[in-house]
Design a protein around this motif. Structure first.
Motif, PDB file in Angstrom:
ATOM      1  N   VAL A  55       0.826  -1.204   0.000  1.00 27.55           N
ATOM      2  CA  VAL A  55       0.000   0.000   0.000  1.00 27.55           C
ATOM      3  C   VAL A  55       0.862   1.257   0.000  1.00 27.55           C
ATOM      4  O   VAL A  55       0.610   2.195  -0.768  1.00 27.55           O
ATOM      5  N   SER A  56       1.892   1.302   0.832  1.00 31.26           N
ATOM      6  CA  SER A  56       2.761   2.491   0.838  1.00 31.26           C
ATOM      7  C   SER A  56       3.512   2.612  -0.480  1.00 31.26           C
ATOM      8  O   SER A  56       3.737   3.727  -0.972  1.00 31.26           O
ATOM      9  N   ALA A  57       3.887   1.488  -1.080  1.00 27.83           N
ATOM     10  CA  ALA A  57       4.532   1.525  -2.399  1.00 27.83           C
ATOM     11  C   ALA A  57       3.570   2.074  -3.444  1.00 27.83           C
ATOM     12  O   ALA A  57       3.976   2.830  -4.336  1.00 27.83           O
ATOM     13  N   ALA A  96      -3.876   0.556   6.329  1.00 31.99           N
ATOM     14  CA  ALA A  96      -2.601   0.877   5.669  1.00 31.99           C
ATOM     15  C   ALA A  96      -2.794   2.002   4.657  1.00 31.99           C
ATOM     16  O   ALA A  96      -1.931   2.883   4.521  1.00 31.99           O
ATOM     17  N   ALA A  97      -3.921   1.995   3.959  1.00 34.98           N
ATOM     18  CA  ALA A  97      -4.211   3.054   2.984  1.00 34.98           C
ATOM     19  C   ALA A  97      -4.336   4.402   3.689  1.00 34.98           C
ATOM     20  O   ALA A  97      -3.759   5.404   3.240  1.00 34.98           O
ATOM     21  N   ALA A  98      -5.082   4.446   4.775  1.00 33.22           N
ATOM     22  CA  ALA A  98      -5.248   5.700   5.516  1.00 33.22           C
ATOM     23  C   ALA A  98      -3.898   6.227   5.998  1.00 33.22           C
ATOM     24  O   ALA A  98      -3.615   7.420   5.895  1.00 33.22           O
ATOM     25  N   GLN A  99      -3.034   5.331   6.497  1.00 34.23           N
ATOM     26  CA  GLN A  99      -1.706   5.745   6.960  1.00 34.23           C
ATOM     27  C   GLN A  99      -0.847   6.273   5.818  1.00 34.23           C
ATOM     28  O   GLN A  99       0.011   7.129   6.034  1.00 34.23           O
ATOM     29  N   ALA A 100      -1.098   5.768   4.600  1.00 28.52           N
ATOM     30  CA  ALA A 100      -0.318   6.200   3.431  1.00 28.52           C
ATOM     31  C   ALA A 100      -0.964   7.381   2.709  1.00 28.52           C
ATOM     32  O   ALA A 100      -0.446   7.834   1.688  1.00 28.52           O
ATOM     33  N   SER A 105       3.992   5.430  -5.741  1.00 31.76           N
ATOM     34  CA  SER A 105       3.920   5.352  -7.209  1.00 31.76           C
ATOM     35  C   SER A 105       2.892   6.317  -7.794  1.00 31.76           C
ATOM     36  O   SER A 105       2.676   6.323  -9.007  1.00 31.76           O
ATOM     37  N   GLY A 106       2.241   7.091  -6.937  1.00 32.27           N
ATOM     38  CA  GLY A 106       1.309   8.101  -7.421  1.00 32.27           C
ATOM     39  C   GLY A 106      -0.161   7.738  -7.360  1.00 32.27           C
ATOM     40  O   GLY A 106      -1.013   8.540  -7.766  1.00 32.27           O
TER      41      GLY A 106
END
Length: 142
Positions: free
Chosen positions: A21-23, A53-57, A27-28
């Protein structure tokens, strides 16, 4: 994570891990659409773990769980809304990416942006078997 670009807004990939998710954010991508029901495979991250994980990213995350044999027009329309509301690049995923691309392609045909006869070649060019999308369209009078 190996996203396949579908158009200017949408890419499709296989199951994401929480570390992917952070990757994806790096990547935009601005949003995720998770089309995988929880508990399909042992060890698969839960939708809530992906959403966290999405919210953190800094990504938005939408969970539209579908099984191939149970795709509904409501799920297709929910996918379209999530894509329209994303505010940027979207990464949609399921086990292999096929269900996510199936939802998108059904919507494209229903809305007249793609011909039913173009669905299978479109998928094949991108490494996906969209025969299920064509079968769904036929079963629903399209």
């Amino acid at each position: 994570m190996k996203p396949v670009r579908i158009n200017d807004r949408l890419s499709i990939c296989e199951q994401l891990s929480t570390s992917d998710v952070s990757a994806a954010a790096g990547s935009g991508f601005r949003a995720l659409i998770n089309n995988r029901p929880d508990g399909e495979d042992f060890g698969q991250p839960r939708a809530s773990e992906i959403a966290e994980a999405a919210a953190q990213a800094g990504l938005s995350s939408t969970h539209i769980p579908v099984r191939a044999a149970e795709i509904s027009e409501d799920a297709v329309r929910a996918f379209q809304r999530a894509l329209a509301d994303s505010g940027g690049q979207v990464l949609a995923f399921c086990r292999s990416g096929t269900r996510s691309l199936t939802l998108w392609s059904i919507g494209e045909v229903l809305d007249g942006r793609m011909a039913k006869d173009d669905v299978i070649p479109f998928g094949r060019e991108r490494g996906f078997d969209l025969s299920g999308a064509v079968a769904w369209l036929g079963a629903h009078g399209h």
